[in-house]
Design a protein around this motif. Sequence first.
Motif, mmCIF file in Angstrom:
data_model
loop_
_atom_site.group_PDB
_atom_site.id
_atom_site.type_symbol
_atom_site.label_atom_id
_atom_site.label_comp_id
_atom_site.label_asym_id
_atom_site.label_seq_id
_atom_site.Cartn_x
_atom_site.Cartn_y
_atom_site.Cartn_z
ATOM 1 N N PRO A 1 0.789 -1.231 0.000
ATOM 2 C CA PRO A 1 0.000 0.000 0.000
ATOM 3 C C PRO A 1 0.820 1.281 0.000
ATOM 4 C CG PRO A 1 -0.002 -0.975 2.192
ATOM 5 C CD PRO A 1 0.704 -1.945 1.290
ATOM 6 N N TYR A 2 2.061 1.207 0.496
ATOM 7 C CA TYR A 2 2.870 2.422 0.634
ATOM 8 C C TYR A 2 4.282 2.178 0.106
ATOM 9 C CZ TYR A 2 -1.003 3.512 3.747
ATOM 10 O OH TYR A 2 -2.250 3.711 4.262
ATOM 11 N N PHE A 3 5.030 3.248 -0.057
ATOM 12 C CA PHE A 3 6.331 3.119 -0.710
ATOM 13 C C PHE A 3 7.345 2.331 0.106
ATOM 14 C CE2 PHE A 3 4.898 6.805 -3.325
ATOM 15 C CZ PHE A 3 5.034 6.183 -4.552
ATOM 16 N N ALA A 4 7.190 2.302 1.440
ATOM 17 C CA ALA A 4 8.113 1.520 2.263
ATOM 18 C C ALA A 4 7.520 0.176 2.663
ATOM 19 C CB ALA A 4 8.520 2.314 3.509
ATOM 20 N N GLY A 5 6.364 -0.158 2.126
ATOM 21 C CA GLY A 5 5.734 -1.433 2.468
ATOM 22 C C GLY A 5 4.357 -1.226 3.041
ATOM 23 N N ASP A 6 4.148 -1.725 4.256
ATOM 24 C CA ASP A 6 2.820 -1.680 4.864
ATOM 25 C C ASP A 6 2.571 -0.410 5.672
ATOM 26 O OD1 ASP A 6 2.152 -4.181 3.847
ATOM 27 O OD2 ASP A 6 3.000 -5.233 5.571
ATOM 28 N N GLU A 7 3.616 0.395 5.907
ATOM 29 C CA GLU A 7 3.472 1.572 6.764
ATOM 30 C C GLU A 7 3.539 2.866 5.969
ATOM 31 O OE1 GLU A 7 5.808 1.754 10.407
ATOM 32 O OE2 GLU A 7 6.288 -0.381 10.190
ATOM 33 N N PHE A 8 2.629 3.776 6.255
ATOM 34 C CA PHE A 8 2.686 5.138 5.744
ATOM 35 C C PHE A 8 3.892 5.818 6.375
ATOM 36 C CE2 PHE A 8 1.501 9.653 6.097
ATOM 37 C CZ PHE A 8 1.145 9.944 4.787
ATOM 38 N N SER A 9 4.698 6.489 5.557
ATOM 39 C CA SER A 9 5.951 7.040 6.064
ATOM 40 C C SER A 9 6.270 8.374 5.401
ATOM 41 C CB SER A 9 7.100 6.059 5.798
ATOM 42 O OG SER A 9 7.431 6.051 4.401
ATOM 43 N N ILE A 10 7.415 8.939 5.773
ATOM 44 C CA ILE A 10 7.859 10.188 5.166
ATOM 45 C C ILE A 10 8.096 10.035 3.671
ATOM 46 C CG2 ILE A 10 8.787 11.239 7.260
ATOM 47 C CD1 ILE A 10 11.572 10.276 6.444
ATOM 48 N N ALA A 11 8.305 8.813 3.196
ATOM 49 C CA ALA A 11 8.452 8.613 1.749
ATOM 50 C C ALA A 11 7.146 8.951 1.042
ATOM 51 C CB ALA A 11 8.856 7.170 1.462
ATOM 52 N N ASP A 12 6.042 8.523 1.589
ATOM 53 C CA ASP A 12 4.730 8.825 0.995
ATOM 54 C C ASP A 12 4.448 10.324 1.070
ATOM 55 O OD1 ASP A 12 3.639 5.971 0.581
ATOM 56 O OD2 ASP A 12 4.275 5.976 2.672
ATOM 57 N N ILE A 13 4.803 10.945 2.190
ATOM 58 C CA ILE A 13 4.589 12.386 2.339
ATOM 59 C C ILE A 13 5.412 13.156 1.312
ATOM 60 C CG2 ILE A 13 4.917 14.348 3.891
ATOM 61 C CD1 ILE A 13 4.247 12.472 6.218
ATOM 62 N N ALA A 14 6.609 12.687 1.015
ATOM 63 C CA ALA A 14 7.455 13.373 0.046
ATOM 64 C C ALA A 14 6.849 13.360 -1.357
ATOM 65 C CB ALA A 14 8.842 12.738 0.022
ATOM 66 N N PHE A 15 6.308 12.220 -1.759
ATOM 67 C CA PHE A 15 5.753 12.108 -3.110
ATOM 68 C C PHE A 15 4.375 12.749 -3.243
ATOM 69 C CE2 PHE A 15 8.882 8.671 -3.564
ATOM 70 C CZ PHE A 15 9.357 8.936 -4.840
ATOM 71 N N LEU A 16 3.594 12.684 -2.177
ATOM 72 C CA LEU A 16 2.191 13.074 -2.251
ATOM 73 C C LEU A 16 1.924 14.459 -2.844
ATOM 74 C CD1 LEU A 16 -0.833 12.920 -1.645
ATOM 75 C CD2 LEU A 16 -0.300 13.330 0.756
ATOM 76 N N PRO A 17 2.514 15.531 -2.317
ATOM 77 C CA PRO A 17 2.150 16.855 -2.857
ATOM 78 C C PRO A 17 2.526 17.048 -4.310
ATOM 79 C CG PRO A 17 3.274 17.057 -0.737
ATOM 80 C CD PRO A 17 3.465 15.650 -1.204
#
Length: 226
Positions: free
Chosen positions: A144-160
Amino acid sequence: MIEVYTDATPNGLKVSIALEELGLLYKVRRVFLGGEQMTPEFTALNPNQKIPVLVDDDVVVTESGAILFYLAEKTGKLLPKNPKARIKAIEMLFNQMSSLGPMIGQLVVFRGPWQNKAPEVTNRYFKEVSRIYGVLNKRLEGQPYFAGDEFSIADIAFLPWIRFAANVPFTADLPLAENPNLKAWLERVLARPAVQKGVAIPEPFPPEKQFEGFIKATVGVGDLHK
């Protein structure tokens, strides 16, 4: 209290999203990029004269990726504890900073302020962002997320950045729909309550003023870097 010098740009929104996800108290100091970043006061915080800047007591952090990492380290959140997942989150944070952000930024500049006067250059950036979308789609295969199962700063970086590209006319033809894992990820993260609050902080200037700041701050187009 944490202070954030920012604007409603993709890099600025990364910080407000992270702060909302972490539930930290912070004060927003909105910076008009039509010149306020050139003041001596702001330049003392960041000689590169860019937002965002985070001030946490006597700690000053610039660069959106570094700010995300600082906040994750400070709180022990938004970075997986598992070593393999943790380094994957950091890897993808670096990936965003070095690839998607700069490429979308250049695509918007060449299609927007420069009015596609160099179509071969514009096409180069369009193809590269399209390629990156495909890579990200592959990264999200089965997770579900870029680092696996956990929402992380990687997802926050790409999102905006991906949200921005989906909403700006200059980049509406990027192949988001053709990359279903990436499209589903965007819908998933945008549904998070803290994300919904963070993407609205700070409130943007009126559209004409926001665009004026963008033009003035664009090197080679605006008049702030003569």
